[in-house]
Design a protein around this motif. Structure first.
Motif, PDB file in Angstrom:
ATOM      1  N   PRO A 569     -13.132  24.981  94.835  1.00 59.81           N
ATOM      2  CA  PRO A 569     -13.529  23.518  95.381  1.00 59.81           C
ATOM      3  C   PRO A 569     -14.754  23.160  94.332  1.00 59.81           C
ATOM      4  N   SER A 570     -15.156  22.103  94.530  1.00 53.52           N
ATOM      5  CA  SER A 570     -16.343  21.382  93.577  1.00 53.52           C
ATOM      6  C   SER A 570     -17.482  22.010  93.899  1.00 53.52           C
ATOM      7  N   PHE A 571     -18.010  22.761  92.853  1.00 54.76           N
ATOM      8  CA  PHE A 571     -19.196  23.668  93.017  1.00 54.76           C
ATOM      9  C   PHE A 571     -20.160  23.468  91.841  1.00 54.76           C
ATOM     10  N   PRO A 572     -21.469  23.740  91.919  1.00 56.51           N
ATOM     11  CA  PRO A 572     -22.441  23.715  90.896  1.00 56.51           C
ATOM     12  C   PRO A 572     -22.430  25.141  90.386  1.00 56.51           C
ATOM     13  N   LEU A 573     -22.488  25.410  88.710  1.00 55.86           N
ATOM     14  CA  LEU A 573     -22.633  26.339  88.315  1.00 55.86           C
ATOM     15  C   LEU A 573     -24.051  26.900  88.173  1.00 55.86           C
ATOM     16  N   PRO A 574     -24.603  28.311  88.618  1.00 58.35           N
ATOM     17  CA  PRO A 574     -25.783  28.428  88.555  1.00 58.35           C
ATOM     18  C   PRO A 574     -26.275  28.558  87.008  1.00 58.35           C
ATOM     19  N   LYS A 575     -27.414  28.598  86.704  1.00 57.78           N
ATOM     20  CA  LYS A 575     -27.806  29.255  85.125  1.00 57.78           C
ATOM     21  C   LYS A 575     -27.624  30.612  84.899  1.00 57.78           C
ATOM     22  N   LEU A 576     -26.727  30.728  83.863  1.00 60.65           N
ATOM     23  CA  LEU A 576     -26.048  31.937  83.423  1.00 60.65           C
ATOM     24  C   LEU A 576     -26.394  32.576  82.201  1.00 60.65           C
ATOM     25  N   ARG A 577     -27.623  32.931  81.898  1.00 59.06           N
ATOM     26  CA  ARG A 577     -28.396  33.386  80.824  1.00 59.06           C
ATOM     27  C   ARG A 577     -27.446  34.169  79.882  1.00 59.06           C
ATOM     28  N   PHE A 578     -26.909  35.120  80.384  1.00 59.83           N
ATOM     29  CA  PHE A 578     -26.240  36.346  79.784  1.00 59.83           C
ATOM     30  C   PHE A 578     -24.647  36.336  79.894  1.00 59.83           C
ATOM     31  N   LEU A 579     -24.222  35.166  80.187  1.00 62.18           N
ATOM     32  CA  LEU A 579     -22.790  34.977  80.276  1.00 62.18           C
ATOM     33  C   LEU A 579     -22.195  35.138  78.588  1.00 62.18           C
ATOM     34  N   ARG A 580     -21.082  35.772  78.758  1.00 67.48           N
ATOM     35  CA  ARG A 580     -20.310  36.198  77.545  1.00 67.48           C
ATOM     36  C   ARG A 580     -18.745  35.525  77.517  1.00 67.48           C
ATOM     37  N   VAL A 581     -18.315  35.598  78.988  1.00 68.33           N
ATOM     38  CA  VAL A 581     -17.101  35.157  79.225  1.00 68.33           C
ATOM     39  C   VAL A 581     -17.075  34.001  80.274  1.00 68.33           C
ATOM     40  N   LEU A 582     -16.229  32.863  80.318  1.00 68.86           N
ATOM     41  CA  LEU A 582     -16.118  31.718  81.004  1.00 68.86           C
ATOM     42  C   LEU A 582     -14.722  31.399  80.960  1.00 68.86           C
ATOM     43  N   HIS A 583     -14.081  31.641  82.124  1.00 70.43           N
ATOM     44  CA  HIS A 583     -12.587  31.101  82.244  1.00 70.43           C
ATOM     45  C   HIS A 583     -12.363  30.613  83.737  1.00 70.43           C
ATOM     46  N   ILE A 584     -12.499  29.250  83.682  1.00 73.83           N
ATOM     47  CA  ILE A 584     -12.200  28.456  84.788  1.00 73.83           C
ATOM     48  C   ILE A 584     -10.657  27.657  84.886  1.00 73.83           C
ATOM     49  N   GLU A 585     -10.088  27.796  85.823  1.00 73.70           N
ATOM     50  CA  GLU A 585      -8.862  26.697  85.869  1.00 73.70           C
ATOM     51  C   GLU A 585      -8.798  25.937  87.098  1.00 73.70           C
ATOM     52  N   SER A 587     -10.379  23.170  88.536  1.00 75.18           N
ATOM     53  CA  SER A 587     -11.573  23.200  89.420  1.00 75.18           C
ATOM     54  C   SER A 587     -12.469  22.058  88.746  1.00 75.18           C
ATOM     55  N   SER A 588     -13.209  21.613  89.712  1.00 76.98           N
ATOM     56  CA  SER A 588     -14.128  20.622  89.599  1.00 76.98           C
ATOM     57  C   SER A 588     -15.522  21.178  89.444  1.00 76.98           C
ATOM     58  N   LEU A 589     -16.278  20.874  88.049  1.00 72.45           N
ATOM     59  CA  LEU A 589     -17.483  21.682  87.960  1.00 72.45           C
ATOM     60  C   LEU A 589     -18.811  20.646  87.799  1.00 72.45           C
ATOM     61  N   ILE A 590     -19.858  20.914  88.658  1.00 75.42           N
ATOM     62  CA  ILE A 590     -21.024  20.291  88.697  1.00 75.42           C
ATOM     63  C   ILE A 590     -22.072  20.768  87.752  1.00 75.42           C
ATOM     64  N   ASN A 591     -22.679  19.857  87.093  1.00 76.95           N
ATOM     65  CA  ASN A 591     -24.054  20.326  86.322  1.00 76.95           C
ATOM     66  C   ASN A 591     -23.453  21.400  85.323  1.00 76.95           C
ATOM     67  N   PHE A 592     -22.270  21.204  84.697  1.00 80.48           N
ATOM     68  CA  PHE A 592     -21.807  22.293  83.801  1.00 80.48           C
ATOM     69  C   PHE A 592     -22.443  22.164  82.442  1.00 80.48           C
ATOM     70  N   CYS A 593     -22.863  21.135  82.017  1.00 77.89           N
ATOM     71  CA  CYS A 593     -23.660  21.042  80.802  1.00 77.89           C
ATOM     72  C   CYS A 593     -24.988  21.541  80.980  1.00 77.89           C
ATOM     73  N   ARG A 594     -25.630  21.734  81.900  1.00 76.91           N
ATOM     74  CA  ARG A 594     -27.017  22.266  82.445  1.00 76.91           C
ATOM     75  C   ARG A 594     -26.846  23.745  82.504  1.00 76.91           C
ATOM     76  N   ALA A 595     -25.635  24.145  83.161  1.00 76.61           N
ATOM     77  CA  ALA A 595     -25.567  25.551  83.367  1.00 76.61           C
ATOM     78  C   ALA A 595     -25.342  26.356  82.134  1.00 76.61           C
ATOM     79  N   ILE A 596     -24.697  26.121  81.134  1.00 79.76           N
ATOM     80  CA  ILE A 596     -24.257  26.767  79.977  1.00 79.76           C
ATOM     81  C   ILE A 596     -24.949  26.396  78.775  1.00 79.76           C
TER      82      ILE A 596
END
Length: 871
Positions: A569-585, A587-596
């Motif tokens: 469902p539509s959801f906001p991504l949290p701040k993920l400072r140490f993220l190495r892999v992001l695989h989303i299919e 889905s509706s992403l909120i604040n994606f630009c800020r999160a990554i």
């Protein structure tokens, strides 16, 4: 089984520290000491993990603390490495100073890192002292895990070309079942009817159904065959999209189908199937309302009284009987003793190994007893046989037989799987196997995408004289040989292309991954609601599948390294400072630009059919990014051009919403997929495109959909000597193709579309030694010629919009061609007589053609030879 989770990251730190210590300036010594201490502790992992699995809470806490320290160490060491990479890319006067001096900001950062490394070192020493004090570790019996691949020579083989018939687990024991079902599907009763295969999990329903669908009799009887996997959680519209893609064919329709609504899909499928005899397979159906869900808006499967059929596989008898139309239910029984032995021996003692085995009679005697212990379940027989084929030791076989008592009472499959998993040769392959749980149940996993994911995760070790991709393909082949994955699709051109994991095996794998703190699967339908199975081993990887509460994604650990999501469902991504892999299919992403925006560690970004996506302008600072795949995702704003500044890019897949790169050397790219919308072509200057492509000497896959493509593009292939797969769409005019020696000699798949090709392309392309699949359009000549020994490996050929009236071919041309398709070749009045001399030709497809079978002698003779001609 926590070993892979910790070993992988400790191995990564070891490589990073060894390679980059010269960049750490004043903290070089601290970094080296940290690396040595972590490597020393890695040697105790197996011992501590054994104690943990036996119930030792102190051992569990120790392993968890070591894993956390290892991740912290990798993060801090990589920050310094990142700073150095960033300074190298700076230009001008400031860049020169950055490269040859230490700016105050760098010195401050290095000081912080030095303090952080010292803190982690103290933490590691405390972990070690605690283990000694609590006697968690056995210092006298420590085996260092070097983490290398045992048989390095195996990596020299190109596993993309090693096509083995994995699907032919040879339906051993199902020959009678196959014959009965095929007869039922092809009987003369023309009324639309259903054939259901019912059996318990692991009984071989899907394997049998696939064998039936690929049999010559079925392919010749039906005009169209479609296969969709239903699973426990499904949406009717998704099943319709799956059916639509298969019956319509072609990759260009993919994006259009993705936007269709349920009614439009149903009407199109219905219209297409009305004039055809079709077979639609609904695999793994769990609920009685599945049929109603598919047909709730439109009666999708028309009854044209032409012998069309629907085939269903299910574990439940009531599902098989629920469909309100004539139904034949075939109950799949477990294998008897002899057939169990045939399947088991085919896996454990394959024919190519038998001549090398001493005491074969003793192996067979033990093997027959072990086969009986599997109680006729094909999945158990195949997995145990695959395991034993890697352990051709009489003592090992005897030990398993002697210890079988512990596997009774319903725990047989779990014990077999645990043994097969433990037998995987190193922590790299174990990590790759557990990583499969990232994907939902019954998901068809693209091997190409999977390999990119494994490499981004750091699960593929560097091997002398082999690329990481070759090593990863060897891993896929190894898992298939062990029957730990099922092969969905393979080809002569690319080897294994798609795999899936059996439900029973996946459930076991999910449980182990969660217990090990390797990965958490959060799935409402399966009862996984986000709680790790271990209160101590909190996972750094999460996969959200069939998940309803999007808000709870923010509860994921802030240190998470891998995040996957499917149909969320539509959801906001949290701040993920140490993220190495992001695989989303989907889905509706909120604040994606800020999160990554601050994800400098990101290596893998795949967004498939997602909405509300904007990429940060700082994406050019993601200096570790290897894969970016935005196919099917419409960006809210144009892709920042800074993406082309990333020096580590290996795989780029973009569809619309981007401009041509200018002066951006991308020499490391291996896969490039660019699909340019008409409105974007104004941003593509011919000179920029040609200059950009001209620097890519390491490409293995190239897909360009740009109208019109610069003519010079075809000549750039001479520099791309590693190319395996090429799609070029669409040239306006090609006078002549480059000579064959100027084309990549390892090319296996070529798709070349043009409005006009002036000279006959066949005398050039037939000399390519490895070409397996070829699609061409636009040749405007009247005659075409193929010589003897031409196209020695070609199996599939599509000719579109050819104006030829005559196609002459010498005997012994195209000796392996099995599928030939003509599309809109309207000047052709009859099929070429030379087709009768193609020994392997099984099917000819005619699309938008004006040929009449009654007047075509070649057509009739092909049918008499058993070659199916479809109009």
């Amino acid at each position: 089984m926590v070993e892979p989770a910790v070993s992988a990251v400790v191995g990564s730190i070891r490589n990073l520290a060894v390679q980059e210590t010269t960049l750490l300036c004043g903290v070089i010594g601290e970094a080296g000491f940290l690396k040595d201490e972590l490597q020393r502790l890695q040697g105790f992992l197996k011992d501590a993990d054994t104690k943990r699995r036996s119930g030792s809470e102190s051992a569990a806490l120790w392993v968890s603390q070591l894993r956390d320290a290892a991740y912290e160490a990798e993060n801090v060491l990589e920050e310094v490495d990142y700073m150095k990479k960033r300074n190298r890319l700076k230009k001008g006067f400031v860049g020169a100073i950055s490269r040859y001096a230490r700016l105050p900001s760098d010195l401050i950062a290095l000081h912080k890192v030095g303090n952080e490394i010292q803190r982690i070192r103290r933490k590691v020493r405390e972990i070690y002292d605690t283990a000694i004090r609590l006697k968690i570790l056995d210092l006298g019996n420590t085996e260092l895990d070097k983490g290398h691949v045992e048989d390095e020579s195996l990596q020299l083989q190109d596993h993309g070309l090693m096509v083995q018939n994995f699907e032919d687990v040879t339906v051993v024991g199902f020959e009678d079942d196959q014959k009965e079902i095929v007869e039922k599907l092809t009987e003369k009763d023309n009324e639309l009817s259903v054939v259901s295969i019912v059996g318990m999990g692991g009984a071989g329903k899907t394997t049998l159904a696939r064998k039936i669908c690929t049999s010559d009799k079925i392919k010749q009887h039906f005009d169209t065959i479609a296969w969709v996997t239903v699973s426990q959680k499904f949406r009717g519209v998704d099943l319709l999209k799956g059916i639509m893609k298969q019956i319509m064919g072609g990759r260009d329709e993919g994006a259009e189908i993705g936007q269709m609504q349920e009614y439009e899909l149903g009407k199109k499928i219905q219209g297409f199937l009305t004039d055809r005899r079709y077979l639609v397979v609904l695999d793994d159906v769990w609920t009685t309302d599945t049929w109603n869900q598919i047909n709730r808006v439109v009666k999708v499967f028309p009854d044209a009284n032409n012998g069309s059929r629907v085939m269903v596989t299910t574990r439940k008898t009531d599902v098989a009987h629920h469909i309100e139309m004539p139904t034949h239910v075939h109950e799949l029984k477990l294998l008897d003793g002899q057939r169990s032995w045939e399947l088991f021996s085919g896996k454990s003692l394959p024919s190519y190994k038998r001549s090398l085995i001493q005491n074969i009679d003793e192996f067979e005697e033990l093997g027959r007893k072990l086969a009986r212990k599997c109680n006729g379940l094909p999945l158990a027989l195949a997995i145990l046989g695959g395991y034993l084929s890697k352990n051709l030791n009489l003592e090992a076989w005897s030990d398993i037989l002697q210890g079988w008592a512990s596997t009774e009472n319903g725990h047989m499959m779990g014990a077999i799987l645990a043994r097969s998993y433990s037998d995987l040769p190193d922590h790299y392959l174990k990590s790759c196997f557990l990583c499969l749980t990232v994907f939902p149940e019954d998901y068809s996993i693209s091997v190409k995408k999977l390999i990119e994911l494994w490499i981004a995760e750091g699960f593929i070790p560097p091997i002398t004289r082999a690329t990481q991709e070759q090593t990863a393909r060897k891993y896929v082949s190894d898992l298939a040989q062990r029957c730990l994955v099922q092969v969905v699709r393979q080809s002569e051109a690319l080897g294994i292309e798609e795999i899936r994991v059996h439900d029973i095996l996946r459930d076991w794998c999910v449980e182990q991954a969660r217990f090990a703190g390797f990965l958490d699967v959060i799935d409402n339908t399966a009862g996984y609601v986000g709680e790790s199975s271990s209160n101590i081993m909190v996972s750094y990887r999460s996969s959200f599948q069939n998940y309803c509460d999007g808000g709870n994604l923010t509860t994921a650990t802030p240190n998470i390294r891998t995040l996957a999501g499917f149909s969320l469902p539509s959801f906001p991504l949290p701040k993920l400072r140490f993220l190495r892999v992001l695989h989303i299919e989907e889905s509706s992403l909120i604040n994606f630009c800020r999160a990554i925006s601050g994800c400098i560690h990101l290596r893998y970004l795949r967004l498939h059919r997602c909405e509300h996506v904007t990429l940060p302008s700082s994406i050019g600072q993601f200096l570790y990014l290897q894969t970016i795949d935005l196919r099917g995702t419409k960006l809210e704003s144009a892709l920042p051009t800074s993406v082309w500044d990333i020096p580590t890019l290996r795989h780029v897949y973009l569809r619309r919403g981007f401009s041509a790169p200018r002066n951006r050397p991308q020499k490391e790219l291996q896969s490039l997929y660019l699909d340019v919308a008409d409105e974007d072509t104004k941003y593509f200057e011919t000179e920029d495109m040609v200059a950009f492509l001209g620097q890519m000497t390491k490409l293995t896959t190239l897909y360009l959909d740009v109208t019109p493509l610069p003519t010079e593009t075809i000549h750039l292939l001479a520099k791309m000597i590693f190319l395996v797969e090429v799609d070029l769409v669409q040239f306006k005019l090609l006078d002549k193709l480059p000579e064959s020696q100027l084309l990549p000699q390892g090319l296996r798949i070529l798709r070349l579309l043009a409005n006009t090709i002036k000279e006959d392309p066949m005398p050039i392309l037939e000399k390519l030694p490895c070409l397996v699949e070829l699609a061409l359009s636009g040749y405007q000549g009247q005659t075409m010629f193929c010589s003897a020994q031409g196209f020695p490996r070609l199996q599939k050929l599509l000719l579109g919009d050819f104006s030829i009236e005559e196609w002459r071919m010498e005997v012994e041309a195209m000796p392996r061609l099995s599928l030939l398709t003509f599309v809109a070749c309207r000047n052709m009045k009859k099929l070429p007589e030379g087709l009768l001399h193609l020994p392997s030709l099984k099917e000819v497809r005619l699309v938008l053609m004006n040929l009449n079978p009654k007047d075509d002698v070649t057509w009739k003779k092909l049918n008499e030879k058993g070659c199916k001609v479809m109009n």
